[in-house]
Design an enzyme around this catalytic site. Structure first.
Site, PDB file in Angstrom:
ATOM      1  N   CYS A 102     -36.479  10.965  24.987  1.00 30.82           N
ATOM      2  CA  CYS A 102     -37.820  10.826  24.419  1.00 30.82           C
ATOM      3  C   CYS A 102     -37.972   9.446  23.773  1.00 30.82           C
ATOM      4  O   CYS A 102     -37.853   8.435  24.452  1.00 30.82           O
ATOM      5  CB  CYS A 102     -38.097  11.967  23.446  1.00 30.82           C
ATOM      6  SG  CYS A 102     -39.842  12.179  23.028  1.00 30.82           S
ATOM      7  N   HIS A 205     -36.618  16.584  27.639  1.00 31.40           N
ATOM      8  CA  HIS A 205     -35.551  17.110  26.778  1.00 31.40           C
ATOM      9  C   HIS A 205     -34.778  18.221  27.501  1.00 31.40           C
ATOM     10  O   HIS A 205     -35.116  19.403  27.378  1.00 31.40           O
ATOM     11  CB  HIS A 205     -36.156  17.701  25.503  1.00 31.40           C
ATOM     12  CG  HIS A 205     -36.955  16.733  24.692  1.00 31.40           C
ATOM     13  ND1 HIS A 205     -36.512  16.246  23.481  1.00 31.40           N
ATOM     14  CD2 HIS A 205     -38.163  16.145  24.921  1.00 31.40           C
ATOM     15  CE1 HIS A 205     -37.420  15.406  22.990  1.00 31.40           C
ATOM     16  NE2 HIS A 205     -38.423  15.337  23.850  1.00 31.40           N
ATOM     17  N   GLU A 207     -31.963  19.531  26.808  1.00 31.69           N
ATOM     18  CA  GLU A 207     -31.305  20.440  25.862  1.00 31.69           C
ATOM     19  C   GLU A 207     -32.240  21.534  25.357  1.00 31.69           C
ATOM     20  O   GLU A 207     -31.782  22.556  24.845  1.00 31.69           O
ATOM     21  CB  GLU A 207     -30.724  19.645  24.683  1.00 31.69           C
ATOM     22  CG  GLU A 207     -31.734  19.086  23.705  1.00 31.69           C
ATOM     23  CD  GLU A 207     -32.459  17.840  24.213  1.00 31.69           C
ATOM     24  OE1 GLU A 207     -33.402  17.395  23.525  1.00 31.69           O
ATOM     25  OE2 GLU A 207     -32.090  17.318  25.288  1.00 31.69           O
TER      26      GLU A 207
END
Length: 233
Positions: A102, A205, A207
């Site tokens: 990001c 993202h 994760e």
């Protein structure tokens, strides 16, 4: 931590820390606090990997900005910029594995000579939202992955759907990088340095959506493997 439309967002959280520890990597968090710059060498010298994640807008003074970068600027954090840029320059110089997610990917691009959109939606006039406050954690958009890139090696797919939490975004990719994937409005969502051990930037993202694709974990495995290899050199 920040507040977005009455929702607390942890920039670095259990998503990142637990994954790293599961993969045998000890996370050491560098505080964004007055005095940190004086002790930065103590963090840099034992560093075997650098992870940069979410945060405020990147100050336009740090790159070749356009008028729109000021017009659409939201909250900034000059100290965070200074700390992370110094860590990045050190990591790039020493060949330390880098994973930027990001804002982290945006800052990595900026430090290497790239530029940003002040606001993707407003400047590209895109049909594709990159931030949905009403469906913050569940919103997904298409991502086209380029073959013969690490991103394809991790996902083994040319089309996936990814999350999105940003309004700034990559405009000009720094010359040293190669794009790995694009959103359906043409925005670069992933890039890497083909000459580096591991220097990767992802706008999304992985994760935060581990169950959705095996590739989401493979990203972190590849980063952790590079960290381990660097520590043994």
């Amino acid at each position: 931590r920040t507040l977005r439309k009455n929702k607390f967002i942890d920039y670095t959280g259990e998503y990142h820390l637990e994954l790293l520890m599961q993969l045998g990597v000890l996370p050491v968090m560098v505080p964004v606090a007055r005095g940190t710059l004086d002790y930065l060498d103590d963090y840099r010298k034992p560093m075997h990997g650098l992870l940069l994640v979410e945060g405020e807008d990147i100050e336009p003074a740090n790159f070749k900005a356009r008028k729109a970068n000021r017009t659409f600027l939201e909250k900034t954090h000059p100290l965070k910029d200074a700390i992370e840029m110094r860590l990045l320059r050190y990591a790039l110089k020493k060949g330390v594995p880098i994973l930027g997610i990001c804002r982290g990917s945006q800052l990595l691009n900026v430090v290497c000579g790239g530029t940003l959109f002040g606001d993707v939606q407003k400047e590209k006039h895109s049909h594709r939202p990159h931030l949905d406050y009403h469906n913050y954690d569940t919103y997904r958009h298409p991502l086209a992955i380029i073959k013969d890139t690490p991103l394809y090696q991790w996902y083994r797919k040319t089309d996936i759907h990814v999350n999105s939490y940003h309004h700034q975004g990559l405009r000009d990719l720094a010359p040293r990088f190669r794009a790995m994937g694009y959103a359906d409005d043409g925005l670069i969502e992933g890039f890497y340095d083909p000459k580096a051990r591991f220097t990767v930037g992802l706008q999304f993202h992985p994760e935060r959506m581990l169950p959705e694709y095996k590739g989401n974990l493979e990203v972190w495995k590849a980063y952790s493997s590079a960290v381990h290899q660097f520590s043994r050199r």
